[in-house]
Scaffold this motif. Structure first.
Motif, PDB file in Angstrom:
ATOM      1  N   GLU A   1       0.820  -1.216   0.000  1.00 54.82           N
ATOM      2  CA  GLU A   1       0.000   0.000   0.000  1.00 54.82           C
ATOM      3  C   GLU A   1       0.850   1.261   0.000  1.00 54.82           C
ATOM      4  OE1 GLU A   1      -1.935   3.439   1.825  1.00 54.82           O
ATOM      5  OE2 GLU A   1      -0.296   2.247   2.616  1.00 54.82           O
TER       6      GLU A   1
ATOM      7  N   ALA B   1       1.696  11.099  13.318  1.00 62.15           N
ATOM      8  CA  ALA B   1       0.570  10.254  12.929  1.00 62.15           C
ATOM      9  C   ALA B   1       0.808   9.616  11.572  1.00 62.15           C
ATOM     10  CB  ALA B   1      -0.721  11.075  12.909  1.00 62.15           C
ATOM     11  N   ALA B   2       1.244  10.407  10.631  1.00 59.51           N
ATOM     12  CA  ALA B   2       1.428   9.902   9.267  1.00 59.51           C
ATOM     13  C   ALA B   2       2.576   8.894   9.222  1.00 59.51           C
ATOM     14  CB  ALA B   2       1.683  11.051   8.304  1.00 59.51           C
TER      15      ALA B   2
ATOM     16  N   MET C   1       3.772   7.116  11.747  1.00 60.14           N
ATOM     17  CA  MET C   1       3.433   5.907  12.507  1.00 60.14           C
ATOM     18  C   MET C   1       2.449   5.017  11.748  1.00 60.14           C
ATOM     19  SD  MET C   1       5.392   5.927  15.098  1.00 60.14           S
ATOM     20  CE  MET C   1       4.723   4.427  15.821  1.00 60.14           C
ATOM     21  N   SER C   2       1.855   5.519  10.694  1.00 62.62           N
ATOM     22  CA  SER C   2       0.959   4.658   9.908  1.00 62.62           C
ATOM     23  C   SER C   2       1.709   3.868   8.842  1.00 62.62           C
ATOM     24  CB  SER C   2      -0.155   5.502   9.271  1.00 62.62           C
ATOM     25  OG  SER C   2       0.324   6.216   8.153  1.00 62.62           O
ATOM     26  N   ILE C   3       3.025   4.084   8.738  1.00 63.92           N
ATOM     27  CA  ILE C   3       3.832   3.246   7.840  1.00 63.92           C
ATOM     28  C   ILE C   3       4.025   1.887   8.524  1.00 63.92           C
ATOM     29  CG2 ILE C   3       6.058   2.996   6.662  1.00 63.92           C
ATOM     30  CD1 ILE C   3       6.367   6.046   6.783  1.00 63.92           C
ATOM     31  N   PRO C   4       3.799   0.801   7.806  1.00 68.88           N
ATOM     32  CA  PRO C   4       3.958  -0.508   8.445  1.00 68.88           C
ATOM     33  C   PRO C   4       5.335  -0.645   9.091  1.00 68.88           C
ATOM     34  CG  PRO C   4       2.996  -0.772   6.265  1.00 68.88           C
ATOM     35  CD  PRO C   4       3.372   0.680   6.402  1.00 68.88           C
TER      36      PRO C   4
ATOM     37  N   ALA D   1       6.629   0.798  11.684  1.00 67.52           N
ATOM     38  CA  ALA D   1       7.129   1.908  12.513  1.00 67.52           C
ATOM     39  C   ALA D   1       6.730   1.684  13.966  1.00 67.52           C
ATOM     40  CB  ALA D   1       6.579   3.231  12.006  1.00 67.52           C
ATOM     41  N   LYS D   2       7.697   1.802  14.864  1.00 69.17           N
ATOM     42  CA  LYS D   2       7.402   1.577  16.295  1.00 69.17           C
ATOM     43  C   LYS D   2       7.695   2.794  17.163  1.00 69.17           C
ATOM     44  CE  LYS D   2       6.165  -1.905  17.675  1.00 69.17           C
ATOM     45  NZ  LYS D   2       4.812  -2.500  17.720  1.00 69.17           N
TER      46      LYS D   2
ATOM     47  N   PHE E   1      12.002   1.469  12.981  1.00 73.11           N
ATOM     48  CA  PHE E   1      11.270   0.404  12.284  1.00 73.11           C
ATOM     49  C   PHE E   1      11.661  -0.943  12.878  1.00 73.11           C
ATOM     50  CE2 PHE E   1      10.988   3.747   9.083  1.00 73.11           C
ATOM     51  CZ  PHE E   1       9.674   3.607   8.661  1.00 73.11           C
TER      52      PHE E   1
ATOM     53  N   LYS F   1      -4.772   4.279  12.051  1.00 71.85           N
ATOM     54  CA  LYS F   1      -4.180   3.283  12.938  1.00 71.85           C
ATOM     55  C   LYS F   1      -4.201   3.790  14.380  1.00 71.85           C
ATOM     56  CE  LYS F   1      -1.260   0.729   9.742  1.00 71.85           C
ATOM     57  NZ  LYS F   1       0.102   0.380   9.294  1.00 71.85           N
TER      58      LYS F   1
ATOM     59  N   SER G   1      -1.239   5.717  15.272  1.00 74.96           N
ATOM     60  CA  SER G   1      -1.200   7.053  14.673  1.00 74.96           C
ATOM     61  C   SER G   1      -2.007   8.031  15.509  1.00 74.96           C
ATOM     62  CB  SER G   1      -1.779   7.022  13.260  1.00 74.96           C
ATOM     63  OG  SER G   1      -0.886   6.379  12.377  1.00 74.96           O
TER      64      SER G   1
END
Lengths: 333, 333, 333, 333
Positions: free
Chosen positions: A128, A209-210, A212-215, A217-218, A273, B202, B205
C-alpha cells in the motif's frame, strides 16, 4: 480511515493480491507542473526487486494517472491513479489461510472485521505504501515551488551505526533466515517559519501520525528526541539570534518546531522500524480455530524494511508538509 | 485545528491569561453516568500548586459543566464547559511583551499569525491541558463501561530511573534554576481485540498524534519501541497462543497493536518530555524588533512537567481509546 | 455533529434551559478587527422580546467573548463564547415532561438518545441559533474585507406577499392561537467569481445544508428555483457578456453559482419556514408511556419565526461564504 | 472536496473525456453480501443511450471493482472502482476550447483554477454521477439489511404533472432544439425512528447537501415543503398516535424528520432540476479572451435530465441514509 491530510488528502484502496491498488489525491492546487520523472524515480526507489537487499517480488509498479492533469499541469480536480498488481503468487499464501502469522495483522483484522483477505497480507501489506509514494511525489512538486526539500536516510541497522556496514548486517540476517530493524532519520529543509498550527494540528502531531501509519514503525521522535529529554533545560535551550534579518536558533534541539509551528530551522525527526515479522524460521502460533500450530513464512520478503522505507518516509513527510504549506495561506486576514 | 477525535471530539479554546479556558465535548453517547468525583480527582492531579514539585500558580480549576448532562447522565448533546482563570498575574509577562523566549512558541506564533497574546504563553500555555483532562475524565467514564483502564507513571527523570529519587532530581534542578525532562510510560488494560483501524486511522497514529500535541512531548514509541528495533525479528516475535478460548500473545513487543488494531494485549507506549524551557538562568535571545538581548524567565514555572503530565497523558490516551471504542461498533454489518 | 464549516468552524453547545449556551469559532484568520457593535446589532435583531411580534421571553443575550481576541483583533486562536440563560421558566415545561409535543423533536430525541432534557426544547430549541448569529457576525467582519455583503428579508408570510401586511397576518395568527409560516430570500453581493468548489463541496450544497439546519426550515432553492425548473432551457439561459473587462451574465437564473462555484453575479436563494409547531390550541398526541393524550402548548412562543429568522439566515449564509472565501486561497499554486 | 459522507465516505475522481472515472468507498462495514446484479441494474438505469429519451453517447459503463471484496462479501477495507471512458468524441469539444458555454461551469472553473479540461465538461460533467450510483448501490445493500428502501420518481416535467405525457413533453423540447426541467420526488421507507442527528448533521441538511450536489439541481424541499409553509400551524401539525406499540404520526407534513432525526414515518423530499443548459439553438456568450461571440452546443446531450436523474437521486439519498444508519449505532452507551 484510509485517508491522510486535511487540505491535500490522499485516500487509498487495494489489497496486495487484488487486481490493483490505487488512490485519489484531492486538494492539490491547480497549475502545478507535473514532473513524471520525479514520480518514476521515487517509485523506482520503493520498488520491490529493485535491489539485492529487497524482496524477490518484482512489480513493474507502473502508475496510471487517470485524472486531474491536463496538458502536463494539475487542474485542481482530484488525481485518481491505479497500480496494477502483476506479479501475484497467491498460492504462496494458501497455506496461511487459516493461520495467524505472529507479528502480523492477520488476527487483528479478523478480530475487527470477522473476515480478511489472507492473500499477501491483503490490505495490511506494505505494498500500500506505493500509493503514498505517488502522493508524496506530487507533494514534493508543490513543496519545490517554495524551495522546501525532504530527505531521509538510514541511521542505524540493528545495532550498527556505520553506513558502510548496513548491507552486511542485512545480508547476515537474511542468511540466518531472520530479519533486522533500525532507524531512519529525515530532515526537511527551507521550511519558512510559520507553517503548522497549535494544539490538535501541531506539525509534530501530523508528522508523527502519518509516519506511525507506515507498516513496521514503532517509534517517532523529533529534535532532541528521547535522548535529549534526559538532559537539563539549560543544555537544550535553542537560543535565538538574527542572521540577515531572519530570526534563527543557534542549535536545533527543537527540531525546527516550536508550539506546533515551524521556526525556520530544519525539521528533523527519526523513526524506528521493527525487524519484519515475516521470518522463515519456525514459530509457534494459533490457527483460526484457536488451535496451536507451527508456522514458517516462506513468501518473498525483505529481511529489512529500511532500504525501501527511506523513500516512503520522505513521501509521507512531504505529504504532511505540503498540507501545512497550504494551511499557512489561511492564517492571516 | 483545536480539536481531537473523530467520533467523540474535543474542541478547546482559551488563553492562559484570558478570562477563561474551556471546550466542547461532542459525540459522547447518551446515558453515561457522570462521575463528578472522577473529574475532580483528575483535575486535582493536574492542578498547579497541588504539590511542592509544581508551579506556585494556584488555580482552583473549578470546571463549570454547562450542557449535555441531565439528571446526572449524558444526553448525547455536546458538553460545554469553562474553567475561569483566577490567579492571573499578567504583569509578570509585561516585560516579555517584546521578547521571544527560547524554546517557547512566542516567535513561531508571531511568525504564523503576525500577532500573539504574550501574557502567560497565551494559547500555547500548558494550562490548555486542563481542558483535555476534562474530556479525558468523560472518556474514562465511557471506557469503564467496557472495563478498559488507562494508567501512566513516570519512568525516568533526567537520567534517573529509580522512582524513589525522582523528587530529589527535580528539586536539584529547581535549586540550580534549571529544569529537567524525562519519560512517562502508559498502559491501557483490558482493551478487546479489534479496536483501531487500518492505514490512516491506525491506533498508534491516533495515540501518537494526540500525545505529541501535549506541550513538551518530543518522542513517542510503543511496544518494543526504539530499543526493540535494534534487535532481530526472531527476538521480538509475539507468538500467539490461546488462553480460555482467547487468542493471546506470550510477549508484548507489539505493544498491544498489530496493523493498527488492538490485539487484546495491553497497549503500552512511552513518551519523552523535554526539560521545560522556562528557566530562570539568563539566556540570549532576540526581541520582536530583531535585536539580540538577554532574558531570564522569572514567572511561576515547574522545573519538570512530568509530575503533572502523568494525568494529562492518561486523559489524552483515554480520549483516543474512547474514540476507538465507538468506532469498533461500525466495523461489521 | 454540532459543527458547521470546514476552514472556519463553529461548534455549539447548550440547552435552552441550562445555565448557558455557547460555542467555539475556530479557523478565523488573525488580524481581523473585531466590530463589537456589529455583533450587538445582529444579536439585537435575533433577540426574543425585541419586537411585539416575538416571544415574551426576554433574554439579555449578552455574549461573553472568552478568547481569541487581543487588543481588539483576532489572534488566529479559537474564539470561545458563552451566553447565559437568564430568563428561564422551566416550570412551564414541567407538565410537558412526559408528553411528546406534535411537530417538535421531543419524540425523535428520545428515540435516538433514550433520554432528553424536556425543559424548553432542550438542545432542539431555536435558542441555539443565537450562537450562529455570533459566528455569523465574525464571518461578516471577514467578508467585509472583501466587500461581500449578505442581506435577507421576508418574502412571504402565509399566502401574503405584500410587505406592509406581514405584521397583520402574524397578529391574526396569534389572535387565533395559531401560527404562520412563509419564505425568506437572501442575496449575497460582490462575491468574486471562483468561490466554491466542485462536487461534494459545491457552494449550493454548503448553503443548503447550513440553512436547512435552522429550525423550521422546510425547503431551499436558489436562482431560478422550483418555479424556473418548469421552464424551457432557452428561457433560463444566463448568457455571458463582458462589462469593464469582467465576465457577467445578463440574467441570473443560475443564482450566482455554476458548477458549485460563484460566477461573479449575486448569489440568491430562498428558504421556506414552516408555521411553528408550538400552538396554544389543543392537539392530540401521545405521552412517553405510549398513551394518547391532549396537549396545549402554553409557553412563550413566537406565532411566526420569520421576523427573527431573517438575521439567522444572514448569519448562517455569512458563515458559509467566509468559509468559501478562505478556501479560494487554496485553489491555485 | 470530492467526497460525501461521514461514516461511509465516497471520494470520486475523473473527467468526462479522460481515460476513466472512479472512486473509493470507505467505511462500509465488513460482511455485507455484494449484490452485483443490483449494481448492474442501477448502472443500467443511469446509463446514457439506455433510452430514446437520453443522450446518444453510448457508454458500456462497466464498473471494475478493484478491492474491498473477498469471496463476494465486503471486507471492511475500501472499495476502489473505475469506469473506463470508452465512447469519447473529444473533437466535438475542440471548438468549445475557448468559449464559455452559458449555464455551464466553464467560466467558473476557469475563474477558480485558472485552467480547465474543456473536453466534455471535464470534471463538471454529469458523467461523474455514475460513481455515485456505484456507491449508492452498496448503500442500498446495507440499507436492505435494515429493511429500508429508497424510491424516486419523476413528479413533473416542465409544467406537466401527468406521468403519461412526460415522454411527449421531452420529445417536444428535443424537436425544438430546446430542453426542459422538472421535479423528482423521493421517499425512503421503513426508516426506524432515531436516525439522524441534531444541529450541524441534521438528516435534512445531509440530504439537501448531497442532493444539491447533483448537476442541475436547483431546489430541495421535504415534507410540507414550500407550499405547506404558506399554511397555518394548526393545518400542518403531525399529531402523534400509537399503532402496535409504535409512536406514529397521522399525517406526514414533517416529511419523516423532526429536529433533524427520523420519526419512523417515511422520509419524503422533492428536488427541482433545471432544463439542461446544453441546447442546440444559438446563444450569445463570451470567449476566454473576453470577446462576445455566439455558440450552439451540438454535442450529444439529453433534452431533459430527469429520466436518468431518478436513479441518481435514489443513489445519493441511499448514501446519506446508510451513513445515518451507522451513526445511529453511536448514540447510546
Amino acid at each position: 480511515m484510509n485517508s491522510w491530510g486535511k487540505y491535500i488528502t490522499l485516500t487509498t484502496f487495494g489489497e496486495s493480491h487484488g487486481p490493483a491498488i490505487g488512490g485519489i489525491i484531492d486538494g492539490l492546487p491547480a497549475g502545478l507542473e507535473v514532473d513524471e520523472d520525479l514520480l518514476k524515480e521515487l517509485m523506482r526507489r520503493r520498488r520491490p526487486g529493485g535491489t539485492q537487499l529487497g524482496t524477490a517480488r518484482n512489480e513493474a509498479d507502473r502508475v496510471e494517472l487517470l485524472s486531474g492533469i491536463f496538458e502536463r499541469k494539475t487542474t485542481g480536480t482530484p488525481i485518481g491513479f491505479i497500480i496494477r498488481n502483476t506479479d501475484v503468487r497467491s498460492a504462496d499464501y494458501e497455506k496461511l489461510r487459516d493461520v495467524y502469522r505472529p507479528g502480523h495483522a492477520d488476527f487483528t483484522y479478523e478480530a475487527r472485521y470477522g473476515v480478511r483477505d489472507y492473500r499477501g497480507g491483503g490490505r495490511a501489506s506494505a505494498r500500500e505504501t506505493a500509493c503514498r509514494v505517488v502522493a508524496g511525489a506530487f507533494a514534493m512538486m508543490l513543496l519545490r515551488t517554495a524551495g522546501v526539500t525532504v530527505s531521509a536516510r538510514i541511521d542505524q541497522v540493528g545495532k550498527e551505526r556505520c553506513q558502510e556496514r548496513f548491507n552486511e548486517v542485512i545480508q547476515a540476517a537474511r542468511a540466518e533466515m531472520d530479519s533486522v530493524g533500525g532507524f531512519i532519520s529525515c530532515r526537511i529543509d527551507n521550511v519558512p517559519a510559520g507553517w503548522g498550527a497549535p494544539l490538535g494540528d501541531k506539525l509534530q502531531s501530523r508528522l508523527a501520525a502519518a509516519i506511525m501509519s507506515i507498516p513496521a514503525a514503532k517509534g517517532w521522535e523529533y529534535g532532541m528526541g528521547f535522548e535529549g529529554c534526559t538532559l537539563r533545560g539549560s543544555e537544550v535551550a535553542d537560543e535565538f539570534y538574527t542572521e540577515d534579518g531572519e530570526v534563527r536558533t543557534r542549535t536545533n534541539y527543537s527540531g525546527g518546531i516550536q508550539g506546533g509551528i515551524s521556526n525556520g530551522n530544519s525539521i528533523e525527526f527519526r523513526v524506528a522500524f521493527k525487524p519484519v515479522a515475516s521470518i522463515a524460521c519456525v514459530q509457534r502460533t494459533v490457527n483460526t480455530s484457536g488451535e496451536e500450530c507451527m508456522v514458517s513464512i516462506t513468501g518473498r520478503h525483505d529481511p529489512c524494511v529500511l532500504p525501501r522505507a527511506v523513500v516512503v518516509v520522505e513521501a509521507v513527510a512531504a505529504m504532511m508538509m505540503a498540507d501545512a504549506m497550504l494551511e499557512a495561506r489561511l492564517a492571516r486576514v
